[in-house]
Structures are given as C-alpha cells and as structure tokens.
Design a protein around this motif. Sequence first.
Motif, mmCIF file in Angstrom:
data_model
loop_
_atom_site.group_PDB
_atom_site.id
_atom_site.type_symbol
_atom_site.label_atom_id
_atom_site.label_comp_id
_atom_site.label_asym_id
_atom_site.label_seq_id
_atom_site.Cartn_x
_atom_site.Cartn_y
_atom_site.Cartn_z
ATOM 1 N N ALA A 35 0.780 -1.078 -0.006
ATOM 2 C CA ALA A 35 -0.035 0.120 -0.173
ATOM 3 C C ALA A 35 0.960 1.238 0.218
ATOM 4 C CB ALA A 35 -0.963 -0.177 1.357
ATOM 5 N N PHE A 36 0.894 1.821 -0.937
ATOM 6 C CA PHE A 36 1.756 3.253 -1.356
ATOM 7 C C PHE A 36 1.149 4.290 -1.843
ATOM 8 C CE2 PHE A 36 4.091 -0.627 -2.216
ATOM 9 C CZ PHE A 36 4.992 -0.893 -1.544
ATOM 10 N N THR A 37 1.454 5.568 -1.175
ATOM 11 C CA THR A 37 0.556 6.693 -1.592
ATOM 12 C C THR A 37 1.308 7.464 -2.901
ATOM 13 O OG1 THR A 37 1.911 8.063 -0.277
ATOM 14 C CG2 THR A 37 -0.263 7.247 0.355
ATOM 15 N N ASN A 38 2.924 7.118 -3.031
ATOM 16 C CA ASN A 38 3.388 7.584 -4.367
ATOM 17 C C ASN A 38 3.196 6.611 -5.506
ATOM 18 O OD1 ASN A 38 4.712 9.551 -2.817
ATOM 19 N ND2 ASN A 38 6.361 8.303 -2.134
ATOM 20 N N PRO A 39 2.629 7.277 -6.662
ATOM 21 C CA PRO A 39 2.373 6.455 -7.847
ATOM 22 C C PRO A 39 3.530 5.571 -8.290
ATOM 23 C CG PRO A 39 1.525 8.751 -8.092
ATOM 24 C CD PRO A 39 2.417 8.788 -6.816
ATOM 25 N N GLU A 40 4.661 6.072 -8.320
ATOM 26 C CA GLU A 40 6.038 5.206 -8.717
ATOM 27 C C GLU A 40 6.026 3.956 -7.812
ATOM 28 O OE1 GLU A 40 7.791 8.591 -6.089
ATOM 29 O OE2 GLU A 40 5.966 8.344 -7.607
ATOM 30 N N ASP A 41 5.793 4.195 -6.516
ATOM 31 C CA ASP A 41 6.033 3.157 -5.529
ATOM 32 C C ASP A 41 4.887 1.961 -5.862
ATOM 33 O OD1 ASP A 41 8.117 4.442 -4.408
ATOM 34 O OD2 ASP A 41 7.008 5.236 -2.944
ATOM 35 N N ALA A 42 3.861 2.841 -5.901
ATOM 36 C CA ALA A 42 2.519 1.733 -6.183
ATOM 37 C C ALA A 42 2.876 1.107 -7.447
ATOM 38 C CB ALA A 42 1.255 2.534 -6.156
ATOM 39 N N GLY A 43 3.067 1.649 -8.540
ATOM 40 C CA GLY A 43 3.332 1.140 -9.982
ATOM 41 C C GLY A 43 4.448 -0.026 -9.832
ATOM 42 N N PHE A 44 5.532 0.136 -9.271
ATOM 43 C CA PHE A 44 6.313 -0.602 -9.013
ATOM 44 C C PHE A 44 6.008 -2.154 -8.559
ATOM 45 C CE2 PHE A 44 9.893 -3.006 -6.720
ATOM 46 C CZ PHE A 44 10.878 -3.205 -7.697
ATOM 47 N N PHE A 45 4.993 -2.228 -7.544
ATOM 48 C CA PHE A 45 4.076 -3.202 -7.125
ATOM 49 C C PHE A 45 2.887 -3.639 -7.920
ATOM 50 C CE2 PHE A 45 7.055 -2.112 -3.784
ATOM 51 C CZ PHE A 45 7.530 -3.357 -3.640
ATOM 52 N N LYS A 46 2.903 -3.180 -9.197
ATOM 53 C CA LYS A 46 1.502 -3.233 -10.028
ATOM 54 C C LYS A 46 0.278 -3.017 -9.174
ATOM 55 C CE LYS A 46 3.948 -5.701 -13.522
ATOM 56 N NZ LYS A 46 5.174 -4.790 -13.215
ATOM 57 N N ARG A 47 0.394 -1.729 -8.568
ATOM 58 C CA ARG A 47 -0.769 -1.419 -7.506
ATOM 59 C C ARG A 47 -1.197 -0.186 -7.858
ATOM 60 N NH1 ARG A 47 -2.650 -5.399 -3.650
ATOM 61 N NH2 ARG A 47 -1.015 -6.808 -3.522
ATOM 62 N N ASP A 48 -2.459 0.291 -7.638
ATOM 63 C CA ASP A 48 -2.867 1.790 -7.689
ATOM 64 C C ASP A 48 -2.318 2.516 -6.244
ATOM 65 O OD1 ASP A 48 -4.172 1.320 -10.136
ATOM 66 O OD2 ASP A 48 -5.992 0.698 -8.977
ATOM 67 N N ALA A 49 -2.131 3.749 -6.513
ATOM 68 C CA ALA A 49 -1.658 4.635 -5.342
ATOM 69 C C ALA A 49 -2.877 4.815 -4.505
ATOM 70 C CB ALA A 49 -1.210 5.623 -5.758
ATOM 71 N N LEU A 50 -2.557 4.702 -3.337
ATOM 72 C CA LEU A 50 -3.664 5.066 -2.292
ATOM 73 C C LEU A 50 -3.746 6.523 -2.191
ATOM 74 C CD1 LEU A 50 -2.859 2.705 0.630
ATOM 75 C CD2 LEU A 50 -4.529 2.233 -1.164
ATOM 76 N N VAL A 51 -4.744 6.978 -1.674
ATOM 77 C CA VAL A 51 -5.223 8.484 -1.477
ATOM 78 C C VAL A 51 -4.613 8.873 -0.035
ATOM 79 C CG1 VAL A 51 -6.970 10.290 -1.383
ATOM 80 C CG2 VAL A 51 -7.092 8.587 -3.165
ATOM 81 N N HIS A 52 -4.751 7.949 0.866
ATOM 82 C CA HIS A 52 -4.321 8.180 2.026
ATOM 83 C C HIS A 52 -3.372 7.055 2.609
ATOM 84 C CE1 HIS A 52 -7.400 11.427 2.642
ATOM 85 N NE2 HIS A 52 -8.288 10.608 2.033
ATOM 86 N N GLU A 53 -2.328 7.488 3.650
ATOM 87 C CA GLU A 53 -1.849 6.310 4.010
ATOM 88 C C GLU A 53 -2.209 5.533 5.106
ATOM 89 O OE1 GLU A 53 1.570 5.748 3.596
ATOM 90 O OE2 GLU A 53 2.555 7.387 2.978
ATOM 91 N N LEU A 54 -1.692 4.308 5.164
ATOM 92 C CA LEU A 54 -2.363 3.332 6.190
ATOM 93 C C LEU A 54 -2.182 4.177 7.504
ATOM 94 C CD1 LEU A 54 -0.458 0.284 5.161
ATOM 95 C CD2 LEU A 54 -2.805 0.798 4.706
ATOM 96 N N SER A 55 -3.061 3.574 8.426
ATOM 97 C CA SER A 55 -3.186 4.235 9.776
ATOM 98 C C SER A 55 -1.896 3.943 10.480
ATOM 99 C CB SER A 55 -4.259 3.805 10.493
ATOM 100 O OG SER A 55 -4.479 4.170 11.716
#
Length: 143
Positions: A35-55
């Motif tokens: 779970a990542f908020t930065n698009p490049e980090d999320a993209g590296f794991f083939k995920r969509d970027a989150l709007v909010h950080e995990l709690s």
Amino acid sequence: MSSSLHVFALCVLVLFAKMLAISCYQGFFRLRHRAFTNPEDAGFFKRDALVHELSAVSRASRAWANDLENIPLFFALGGLCVALGTHGVATAWLFALFTVARVLHTLMYLGRRQPWRTLAYGVGLACLLGLAGLIGAALLPIR
C-alpha cells in the motif's frame, strides 16, 4: 573522552537507532500491505496509489515529525553542554533521561497510550529545559 561526551554519544546512537526503527516500521507496513501513496512506488508493485496512508504509517509519521521537533534541540543543547563542560553528573542524567523519554514517547505514540505519551513528552521537554539551564549557568557563573 569525557564522561559527558561518552554519555552524549551513546544517547545520540540510541536516538539514531530509534528514528531508523520508525522508518523501518513505516516501510514494513507499506510493503506488508503493498500500500503506497506515491504512484511510482505503487506502480512498481503493480498497484494503484492510495489517496491516504495506512493508519500505522500515518501514526509513525507523526511520531517521526515529533522527533524532528525535539531531537535536534537535544543535539544542539547536548553539544553545547559537552563543549562548555557543564556539571557532569547532572548533564549525564539529563542526557539519559531525555533519551529514555523519547524512546517511551515513540512506543506510547505507536501504542496509542495516553496519558503516558504526553508524560513522556513532558519529561523530555523538562530535560531540554534542564540542559538549557546548565548552559546558562555555565555562561553566566554566579559569584
């Protein structure tokens, strides 16, 4: 090496390790949940970027921000105490107590423990004020 410098150096290392641990804590939760908020980090794991950080990541980030408001003051005041040769026993106790208070503050912050978090913060602040008082006493000796 003076005993104050020795204690100061040890406390700096403990605080460094504590801050590094908070960074690792955030990274662990991001990687564990992918779970990542930065698009490049999320993209590296083939995920969509989150709007909010995990709690847990947000909480650790706030603890980190609090460290950044307090620990640099300790570094500056502690360095001045060592340079000015303030009273060794009092200085060493304030160094150690500040360090313990900051570690406890982080643990209480991550564990959502009130009023213990505020108490730990207050003890750390009192130590900073004590170090400032020692510096003032060294600069303006009472005769």
